[in-house]
Design a protein around this motif. Structure first.
Motif, short mmCIF file in Angstrom:
data_model
loop_
_atom_site.label_atom_id
_atom_site.label_comp_id
_atom_site.label_asym_id
_atom_site.label_seq_id
_atom_site.Cartn_x
_atom_site.Cartn_y
_atom_site.Cartn_z
N LYS A 196 132.54 77.35 27.89
CA LYS A 196 132.75 76.06 28.57
C LYS A 196 133.59 75.10 27.74
N LEU A 197 134.72 75.62 27.25
CA LEU A 197 135.69 74.73 26.61
C LEU A 197 136.14 73.66 27.60
N LEU A 198 136.31 74.08 28.86
CA LEU A 198 136.69 73.15 29.93
C LEU A 198 135.59 73.13 30.98
N THR A 199 135.35 71.97 31.56
CA THR A 199 134.39 71.86 32.65
C THR A 199 135.02 72.41 33.93
N ALA A 200 134.19 72.61 34.95
CA ALA A 200 134.70 73.08 36.24
C ALA A 200 135.70 72.08 36.81
N GLU A 201 135.44 70.80 36.61
CA GLU A 201 136.35 69.76 37.11
C GLU A 201 137.68 69.83 36.38
N GLU A 202 137.65 70.06 35.07
CA GLU A 202 138.89 70.15 34.30
C GLU A 202 139.68 71.39 34.71
N ARG A 231 144.41 73.76 37.45
CA ARG A 231 144.90 74.67 38.48
C ARG A 231 145.66 73.93 39.57
N GLY A 232 145.16 72.77 39.96
CA GLY A 232 145.87 71.98 40.97
C GLY A 232 147.24 71.55 40.49
N ALA A 233 147.31 71.12 39.22
CA ALA A 233 148.59 70.68 38.68
C ALA A 233 149.56 71.84 38.55
N LEU A 234 149.08 73.01 38.13
CA LEU A 234 149.97 74.15 37.91
C LEU A 234 150.57 74.69 39.21
N GLN A 235 149.92 74.45 40.33
CA GLN A 235 150.43 74.94 41.61
C GLN A 235 151.80 74.37 41.95
N SER A 236 152.04 73.14 41.53
CA SER A 236 153.29 72.47 41.92
C SER A 236 154.32 72.42 40.79
N LEU A 237 154.04 73.10 39.68
CA LEU A 237 154.95 73.05 38.54
C LEU A 237 155.86 74.28 38.50
N PRO A 238 157.04 74.16 37.87
CA PRO A 238 157.99 75.28 37.83
C PRO A 238 157.52 76.40 36.90
N VAL A 284 145.54 82.68 14.08
CA VAL A 284 144.49 82.76 15.11
C VAL A 284 145.13 82.58 16.48
N SER A 285 144.80 83.46 17.41
CA SER A 285 145.25 83.34 18.80
C SER A 285 144.06 82.93 19.67
N MET A 286 144.36 82.23 20.74
CA MET A 286 143.30 81.83 21.66
C MET A 286 143.78 81.93 23.10
N THR A 287 142.95 82.52 23.94
CA THR A 287 143.20 82.59 25.38
C THR A 287 142.13 81.76 26.09
N VAL A 288 142.56 80.86 26.96
CA VAL A 288 141.65 80.06 27.78
C VAL A 288 141.79 80.54 29.22
N PHE A 289 140.71 81.00 29.79
CA PHE A 289 140.73 81.54 31.16
C PHE A 289 140.64 80.41 32.17
N LEU A 290 141.54 80.44 33.16
CA LEU A 290 141.56 79.41 34.20
C LEU A 290 141.25 79.97 35.59
N ALA A 315 136.13 81.07 34.21
CA ALA A 315 137.10 79.98 34.08
C ALA A 315 136.52 78.87 33.20
N GLY A 316 137.34 78.38 32.27
CA GLY A 316 136.90 77.35 31.35
C GLY A 316 136.43 77.88 30.02
N TYR A 317 136.19 79.21 29.94
CA TYR A 317 135.80 79.84 28.68
C TYR A 317 137.06 80.25 27.93
#
Length: 226
Positions: free
Chosen positions: A6-12, A17-24, A114-120, A146-148
């Motif tokens: 839970k690095l990110l909350t469900a709201e985050e 995801r909403g922002a990425l839908q409209s980005l190039p 160190v590498s990090m992957t954040v699942f969305l 998502a968020g982990y």
């Protein structure tokens, strides 16, 4: 390999995801270097877009405010997070991350420790798309809610298996640690986590905790390079 819950909350997550839908987006192989480019088949949000940069900075703030990541990575420098997307038949074959990365719009470089992957995306939203990390104990398969996030040595061979259904969204970043040696960094992490557990135990004696704190910080002081 350390999982950050839970690095990110469900709201985050929903906001990203909403922002990425409209980005190039652009072909991911444009951002890969060396041999990695020949096995990279995905899409990546345009890192030069101001809104993508804003999202990256927002995620950087979350990373910096997460004690478990700081404990695991002891970050000195962090590469701006990148957002990637895998759709049907897209994958990223086995590769190792570049040892030296130039920071965008800068002459500064970082050493990737160190590498990090954040699942969305939620695991049930796509089939395939597992992050597979080769370790001395065999392949470790990672597919988190998502968020982990998962943190692992950048020196590891790793891949993302082909997505066979749905869409996999994630963010990735790399960190230069103050402690380059991965074994020493792992030992420091275990020591710090033990201290944090003892702090929560009401029966722990303050003077003993002070001694452990002293050992931990003196080890960091001895081995950290900044």
């Amino acid at each position: 390999m350390i999982v950050i819950e839970k690095l990110l909350t469900a709201e985050e997550v929903a906001q990203y995801r909403g922002a990425l839908q409209s980005l190039p987006w652009e072909n991911g192989d444009k951002t890969a270097m060396g041999m990695a480019a020949s096995v990279k088949n995905n899409n990546q949000a345009d890192a030069n877009d101001p809104k993508v940069r804003q999202l990256a900075n927002q995620l950087l703030a979350s990373v910096g405010n997460t004690p478990k990541i700081v404990s695991a990575a002891l970050p000195h420098k962090i590469f701006p997070p990148c957002f990637n997307r895998y759709q049907e038949s897209e994958e990223y074959g086995y590769h190792v991350d570049s040892a030296i990365m130039r920071l965008p719009d800068s002459s500064d470089v970082i050493r990737s420790d160190v590498s990090m992957t954040v699942f969305l995306s939620e695991p049930e939203e796509y089939e395939g798309g597992e992050l597979v990390i080769a370790t001395e104990f065999g392949e470790q398969v990672v597919k988190l809610p998502a968020g982990y996030a998962v943190v692992y040595p950048s020196s590891s061979l790793h891949k993302v298996t082909a997505v066979t259904k749905g869409t996999r969204l994630a963010a990735i970043t790399w960190m230069q640690s103050m402690v380059a040696d991965s074994n020493l960094r792992a030992n420091l992490y275990q020591l710090d986590q033990s201290i944090q557990t003892l702090i929560k135990n009401e029966s722990s004696r303050r003077e003993e905790l002070d001694k452990l704190h002293n050992v931990y910080h003196n080890l960091v002081r001895q081995f950290a390079v900044i």
